[in-house]
Motif scaffolding. Sequence first.
Motif, PDB file in Angstrom:
ATOM      1  N   SER A  83       0.828  -1.207   0.000  1.00 38.31           N
ATOM      2  CA  SER A  83       0.000   0.000   0.000  1.00 38.31           C
ATOM      3  C   SER A  83       0.863   1.257   0.000  1.00 38.31           C
ATOM      4  CB  SER A  83      -0.925  -0.022   1.215  1.00 38.31           C
ATOM      5  OG  SER A  83      -1.696   1.150   1.286  1.00 38.31           O
ATOM      6  N   LEU A  84       1.889   1.277   0.831  1.00 36.34           N
ATOM      7  CA  LEU A  84       2.795   2.424   0.874  1.00 36.34           C
ATOM      8  C   LEU A  84       3.514   2.614  -0.457  1.00 36.34           C
ATOM      9  CD1 LEU A  84       4.214   1.962   4.460  1.00 36.34           C
ATOM     10  CD2 LEU A  84       2.874   3.914   3.649  1.00 36.34           C
ATOM     11  N   ALA A  85       3.960   1.527  -1.064  1.00 33.78           N
ATOM     12  CA  ALA A  85       4.649   1.627  -2.354  1.00 33.78           C
ATOM     13  C   ALA A  85       3.729   2.231  -3.412  1.00 33.78           C
ATOM     14  CB  ALA A  85       5.167   0.259  -2.795  1.00 33.78           C
ATOM     15  N   ARG A  86       2.459   1.816  -3.423  1.00 39.07           N
ATOM     16  CA  ARG A  86       1.499   2.382  -4.387  1.00 39.07           C
ATOM     17  C   ARG A  86       1.319   3.885  -4.159  1.00 39.07           C
ATOM     18  NH1 ARG A  86      -1.100  -2.414  -3.456  1.00 39.07           N
ATOM     19  NH2 ARG A  86      -2.433  -1.496  -1.846  1.00 39.07           N
ATOM     20  N   ARG A  87       1.140   4.291  -2.902  1.00 41.29           N
ATOM     21  CA  ARG A  87       0.935   5.715  -2.601  1.00 41.29           C
ATOM     22  C   ARG A  87       2.186   6.533  -2.934  1.00 41.29           C
ATOM     23  NH1 ARG A  87      -3.156   8.102  -0.662  1.00 41.29           N
ATOM     24  NH2 ARG A  87      -1.893   9.561   0.523  1.00 41.29           N
ATOM     25  N   LEU A  88       3.338   5.970  -2.679  1.00 42.83           N
ATOM     26  CA  LEU A  88       4.574   6.670  -3.013  1.00 42.83           C
ATOM     27  C   LEU A  88       4.735   6.821  -4.518  1.00 42.83           C
ATOM     28  CD1 LEU A  88       6.755   4.963  -0.308  1.00 42.83           C
ATOM     29  CD2 LEU A  88       6.352   7.443  -0.466  1.00 42.83           C
ATOM     30  N   ARG A  89       4.338   5.802  -5.273  1.00 42.54           N
ATOM     31  CA  ARG A  89       4.389   5.878  -6.739  1.00 42.54           C
ATOM     32  C   ARG A  89       3.473   6.997  -7.235  1.00 42.54           C
ATOM     33  NH1 ARG A  89       3.474   1.003  -7.544  1.00 42.54           N
ATOM     34  NH2 ARG A  89       5.625   0.347  -7.771  1.00 42.54           N
ATOM     35  N   GLU A  90       2.268   7.071  -6.665  1.00 47.45           N
ATOM     36  CA  GLU A  90       1.318   8.125  -7.044  1.00 47.45           C
ATOM     37  C   GLU A  90       1.866   9.500  -6.687  1.00 47.45           C
ATOM     38  OE1 GLU A  90      -2.154   6.984  -4.844  1.00 47.45           O
ATOM     39  OE2 GLU A  90      -2.541   5.229  -6.123  1.00 47.45           O
ATOM     40  N   THR A  91       2.474   9.616  -5.520  1.00 44.54           N
ATOM     41  CA  THR A  91       3.015  10.896  -5.087  1.00 44.54           C
ATOM     42  C   THR A  91       4.207  11.304  -5.942  1.00 44.54           C
ATOM     43  OG1 THR A  91       2.243  10.446  -2.846  1.00 44.54           O
ATOM     44  CG2 THR A  91       3.875  12.199  -3.084  1.00 44.54           C
ATOM     45  N   ALA A  92       5.035  10.345  -6.323  1.00 41.10           N
ATOM     46  CA  ALA A  92       6.167  10.635  -7.210  1.00 41.10           C
ATOM     47  C   ALA A  92       5.669  11.153  -8.555  1.00 41.10           C
ATOM     48  CB  ALA A  92       7.033   9.393  -7.400  1.00 41.10           C
ATOM     49  N   ALA A  93       4.619  10.538  -9.083  1.00 37.92           N
ATOM     50  CA  ALA A  93       4.055  10.984 -10.361  1.00 37.92           C
ATOM     51  C   ALA A  93       3.494  12.397 -10.234  1.00 37.92           C
ATOM     52  CB  ALA A  93       2.974  10.011 -10.832  1.00 37.92           C
ATOM     53  N   LEU A  94       2.825  12.683  -9.123  1.00 43.07           N
ATOM     54  CA  LEU A  94       2.294  14.021  -8.896  1.00 43.07           C
ATOM     55  C   LEU A  94       3.431  15.040  -8.792  1.00 43.07           C
ATOM     56  CD1 LEU A  94      -0.147  15.857  -8.239  1.00 43.07           C
ATOM     57  CD2 LEU A  94       0.174  15.220  -5.831  1.00 43.07           C
ATOM     58  N   ALA A  95       4.471  14.705  -8.065  1.00 46.69           N
ATOM     59  CA  ALA A  95       5.620  15.603  -7.937  1.00 46.69           C
ATOM     60  C   ALA A  95       6.255  15.850  -9.306  1.00 46.69           C
ATOM     61  CB  ALA A  95       6.646  15.018  -6.967  1.00 46.69           C
ATOM     62  N   SER A  96       6.343  14.806 -10.119  1.00 51.24           N
ATOM     63  CA  SER A  96       6.908  14.950 -11.457  1.00 51.24           C
ATOM     64  C   SER A  96       6.077  15.919 -12.302  1.00 51.24           C
ATOM     65  CB  SER A  96       6.986  13.585 -12.137  1.00 51.24           C
ATOM     66  OG  SER A  96       7.442  13.712 -13.463  1.00 51.24           O
ATOM     67  N   ARG A  97       4.755  15.757 -12.227  1.00 55.54           N
ATOM     68  CA  ARG A  97       3.868  16.649 -12.996  1.00 55.54           C
ATOM     69  C   ARG A  97       4.032  18.110 -12.573  1.00 55.54           C
ATOM     70  NH1 ARG A  97       0.320  12.321 -12.256  1.00 55.54           N
ATOM     71  NH2 ARG A  97      -0.872  13.395 -10.633  1.00 55.54           N
ATOM     72  N   HIS A  98       4.433  18.328 -11.327  1.00 54.37           N
ATOM     73  CA  HIS A  98       4.610  19.688 -10.818  1.00 54.37           C
ATOM     74  C   HIS A  98       6.061  20.147 -10.865  1.00 54.37           C
ATOM     75  CE1 HIS A  98       0.514  20.474  -9.463  1.00 54.37           C
ATOM     76  NE2 HIS A  98       0.454  19.176  -9.225  1.00 54.37           N
ATOM     77  N   GLY A  99       6.917  19.355 -11.489  1.00 52.85           N
ATOM     78  CA  GLY A  99       8.314  19.744 -11.640  1.00 52.85           C
ATOM     79  C   GLY A  99       9.105  19.738 -10.346  1.00 52.85           C
ATOM     80  N   ASP A 100       8.665  18.943  -9.371  1.00 53.93           N
ATOM     81  CA  ASP A 100       9.345  18.867  -8.079  1.00 53.93           C
ATOM     82  C   ASP A 100      10.214  17.607  -8.037  1.00 53.93           C
ATOM     83  OD1 ASP A 100      10.157  18.724  -5.447  1.00 53.93           O
ATOM     84  OD2 ASP A 100       8.150  18.950  -4.588  1.00 53.93           O
ATOM     85  N   GLY A 101      11.378  17.712  -8.651  1.00 54.09           N
ATOM     86  CA  GLY A 101      12.279  16.573  -8.749  1.00 54.09           C
ATOM     87  C   GLY A 101      12.774  16.055  -7.416  1.00 54.09           C
ATOM     88  N   ALA A 102      12.977  16.944  -6.446  1.00 50.44           N
ATOM     89  CA  ALA A 102      13.475  16.510  -5.137  1.00 50.44           C
ATOM     90  C   ALA A 102      12.453  15.609  -4.450  1.00 50.44           C
ATOM     91  CB  ALA A 102      13.799  17.715  -4.266  1.00 50.44           C
TER      92      ALA A 102
END
Length: 127
Positions: A83-102
Amino acid sequence: MIKTQGYHWNVVGPLFVPIHEMTERLYRDLFEAIDALAERIRALGQIAPLSVTDMISQAHLTEEETIRDAHGMIEQLIHDNESLARRLRETAALASRHGDGATEDLMNARMAKHEEAVWMLKAIATS
């Protein structure tokens, strides 16, 4: 982290040693991860959780309320880490869409840790 540490303290039976040792590694890693995540939250100008109650109110995983046998502990930890891995994947994708590489990098690194935990827990589960 608290659930993992609780399992560490309370596991019994023939899988005691591998679960006891693995959960110690996991909860120590999670403690460090929580600090890194809170610092990222602050770097983004937000307020990090101020209390356990605050953390619980924002949690997506459930607290442990029963004593499980060793296999039940493993199953629950597999479920939680997936479950955590799925949420982290979603959050990484959201960060990518917003240009937040860190943030994207931090989420991907944590995701890899949780996926590794799933692999190791599944390996123990086949014992």
